[in-house]
Write an enzyme that holds these catalytic residues in place. Structure first.
Site, PDB file in Angstrom:
ATOM      1  N   HIS A  77       0.818  -1.214   0.000  1.00  0.00           N
ATOM      2  CA  HIS A  77       0.000   0.000   0.000  1.00  0.00           C
ATOM      3  C   HIS A  77       0.856   1.269   0.000  1.00  0.00           C
ATOM      4  O   HIS A  77       0.612   2.190   0.775  1.00  0.00           O
ATOM      5  CB  HIS A  77      -0.952   0.020   1.210  1.00  0.00           C
TER       6      HIS A  77
HETATM    7  C1  LIG Z   1       0.273  -7.681  -4.689  1.00  0.00           C
HETATM    8  C2  LIG Z   1      -0.690  -6.592  -4.300  1.00  0.00           C
HETATM    9  C3  LIG Z   1      -1.815  -6.905  -3.578  1.00  0.00           C
HETATM   10  C4  LIG Z   1      -2.712  -5.914  -3.211  1.00  0.00           C
HETATM   11  N1  LIG Z   1      -3.847  -6.251  -2.534  1.00  0.00           N
HETATM   12  C5  LIG Z   1      -4.760  -5.318  -2.269  1.00  0.00           C
HETATM   13  C6  LIG Z   1      -5.997  -5.670  -1.662  1.00  0.00           C
HETATM   14  O1  LIG Z   1      -6.256  -6.841  -1.356  1.00  0.00           O
HETATM   15  N2  LIG Z   1      -6.887  -4.690  -1.393  1.00  0.00           N
HETATM   16  C7  LIG Z   1      -6.623  -3.375  -1.699  1.00  0.00           C
HETATM   17  O2  LIG Z   1      -7.480  -2.523  -1.423  1.00  0.00           O
HETATM   18  N3  LIG Z   1      -5.468  -3.014  -2.263  1.00  0.00           N
HETATM   19  C8  LIG Z   1      -4.542  -3.952  -2.577  1.00  0.00           C
HETATM   20  N4  LIG Z   1      -3.364  -3.599  -3.168  1.00  0.00           N
HETATM   21  C9  LIG Z   1      -3.086  -2.165  -3.369  1.00  0.00           C
HETATM   22  C10 LIG Z   1      -3.806  -1.605  -4.592  1.00  0.00           C
HETATM   23  O3  LIG Z   1      -3.812  -2.559  -5.626  1.00  0.00           O
HETATM   24  C11 LIG Z   1      -3.054  -0.351  -5.044  1.00  0.00           C
HETATM   25  O4  LIG Z   1      -2.854   0.510  -3.962  1.00  0.00           O
HETATM   26  C12 LIG Z   1      -3.863   0.364  -6.098  1.00  0.00           C
HETATM   27  O5  LIG Z   1      -4.036  -0.444  -7.214  1.00  0.00           O
HETATM   28  C13 LIG Z   1      -3.139   1.635  -6.492  1.00  0.00           C
HETATM   29  O6  LIG Z   1      -3.846   2.212  -7.550  1.00  0.00           O
HETATM   30  P1  LIG Z   1      -3.116   3.190  -8.550  1.00  0.00           P
HETATM   31  O7  LIG Z   1      -4.148   3.645  -9.520  1.00  0.00           O
HETATM   32  O8  LIG Z   1      -2.372   4.229  -7.770  1.00  0.00           O
HETATM   33  O9  LIG Z   1      -1.993   2.332  -9.281  1.00  0.00           O
HETATM   34  P2  LIG Z   1      -2.148   1.032 -10.181  1.00  0.00           P
HETATM   35  O10 LIG Z   1      -3.388   0.254  -9.846  1.00  0.00           O
HETATM   36  O11 LIG Z   1      -0.819   0.354 -10.131  1.00  0.00           O
HETATM   37  O12 LIG Z   1      -2.395   1.626 -11.631  1.00  0.00           O
HETATM   38  C14 LIG Z   1      -1.329   2.194 -12.377  1.00  0.00           C
HETATM   39  C15 LIG Z   1      -1.676   1.966 -13.839  1.00  0.00           C
HETATM   40  O13 LIG Z   1      -0.799   2.739 -14.641  1.00  0.00           O
HETATM   41  C16 LIG Z   1      -0.332   1.927 -15.685  1.00  0.00           C
HETATM   42  N5  LIG Z   1       0.957   2.517 -16.125  1.00  0.00           N
HETATM   43  C17 LIG Z   1       2.133   2.450 -15.489  1.00  0.00           C
HETATM   44  N6  LIG Z   1       3.068   3.105 -16.190  1.00  0.00           N
HETATM   45  C18 LIG Z   1       2.456   3.599 -17.274  1.00  0.00           C
HETATM   46  C19 LIG Z   1       2.897   4.385 -18.379  1.00  0.00           C
HETATM   47  N7  LIG Z   1       4.150   4.795 -18.497  1.00  0.00           N
HETATM   48  N8  LIG Z   1       1.994   4.720 -19.306  1.00  0.00           N
HETATM   49  C20 LIG Z   1       0.700   4.326 -19.205  1.00  0.00           C
HETATM   50  N9  LIG Z   1       0.224   3.578 -18.177  1.00  0.00           N
HETATM   51  C21 LIG Z   1       1.102   3.225 -17.236  1.00  0.00           C
HETATM   52  C22 LIG Z   1      -0.227   0.549 -15.114  1.00  0.00           C
HETATM   53  O14 LIG Z   1      -0.261  -0.414 -16.134  1.00  0.00           O
HETATM   54  C23 LIG Z   1      -1.468   0.502 -14.225  1.00  0.00           C
HETATM   55  O15 LIG Z   1      -2.610   0.081 -14.936  1.00  0.00           O
HETATM   56  C24 LIG Z   1      -2.458  -4.568  -3.564  1.00  0.00           C
HETATM   57  C25 LIG Z   1      -1.311  -4.236  -4.306  1.00  0.00           C
HETATM   58  C26 LIG Z   1      -0.437  -5.249  -4.690  1.00  0.00           C
HETATM   59  C27 LIG Z   1       0.759  -4.882  -5.509  1.00  0.00           C
END
Ligand SMILES: Cc1cc2nc3c(=O)[nH]c(=O)nc-3n(C[C@H](O)[C@H](O)[C@H](O)COP(=O)(O)OP(=O)(O)OC[C@H]3O[C@@H](n4cnc5c(N)ncnc54)[C@H](O)[C@@H]3O)c2cc1C
Length: 228
Positions: free
Chosen positions: A156
């Protein structure tokens, strides 16, 4: 677990909707204060009705039960740094887990509180001897050494690009990057701090709110629930 066992578990679930395939093994959890002095529920438990190394590549499940415990809103701060001026290079991450003394103190107290919970009478029929860290691990130093040895992450990380109005902040409350025209950030990085929750739902909530703003919709009025 052998491939054929995994295959038959899947078949059993598909055909009869029962068996081990029906559970993710982590069906219960709670938030709780690490001590009577904690100002909010600063710990999260996930409860497993089995004993296993969560990160093990091979199944090591055996009879027993276990908790995974995580610290909410830690004080320790990590950082993300560019390694070079090449945009295709992955950046360098440093998490700095358990750097802040208060985080260590709260984790130690969380372990003690977990032991307290397990020694309540409701557990009498289920409880055996504590396996890890084991009853011989008693002092703060011993508990902390064990946490440092076995601790991992719930994944997280956030707030590397946080919203705010101070010098160190990057975006405003609508995700617009300060002093840059036409650029928003909408993901976990803009959270001012970590929250008492897993991050997926809060990130979706922020994304829905900011998507409404981008689309010119009037946001729903805040509910102002009590903080805790
Ligand atoms: C193993 C694991 C288990 C987890 N389990 C849970 C859980 O059970 N419950 C929960 O609530 N949270 C969980 N989390 C945390 C949650 O998944 C993340 O905090 C959340 O997804 C963050 O969202 P975000 O939009 O910031 O990033 P992300 O979901 O990582 O989204 C980032 C997006 O940007 C894209 N991207 C990256 N670089 C580029 C680029 N240069 N150009 C275009 N696109 C790009 C990626 O492909 C991705 O789709 C978990 C995380 C992990 C890693």
């Amino acid at each position: 677990m052998a491939a054929w066992v995994r295959w038959s578990l899947g078949q059993q679930w598909l055909l009869y909707k029962n068996g081990l395939g029906t559970t993710n093994f982590c069906e219960t959890g709670c938030f709780f204060p690490s001590s009577d002095d904690a100002p909010y529920a600063d710990m999260q438990h996930e409860f497993y009705a089995l004993r296993a190394g969560i990160g093990d590549s091979e199944s090591s499940a055996s009879e027993g039960f276990m908790f995974s415990m995580g610290l909410m809103r830690p004080d320790s701060r990590g950082r993300v740094k560019l390694k070079s001026d090449n945009p295709t290079d992955h950046p360098s991450f440093r998490f700095n887990y358990l750097e802040a003394a208060d985080d260590c103190k709260r984790m130690i107290e969380g372990v003690r509180r977990t032991r307290e919970m397990v020694h309540q009478s409701a557990w009498d029929t289920y409880r055996g001897e504590e396996v890890t860290p084991g009853p011989q691990i008693k002092t703060d130093d011993e508990i902390l050494a064990w946490i440092r040895e076995v601790g991992s992450t719930e994944f997280h990380p956030c707030s590397t690009c946080r919203m705010g109005t101070d010098e160190g902040s990057v975006t405003d409350s609508e995700g617009k990057v300060h002093e840059v025209e036409g650029l928003r950030v909408v993901d976990a990085s803009i959270m001012p701090n970590n929250v008492t929750a897993n991050l997926n739902a809060p990130v979706i909530m922020m994304a829905e709110k900011i998507a409404d703003l981008v689309a010119g919709k009037t946001p729903l009025a805040p509910l102002n629930p009590p903080l805790g």
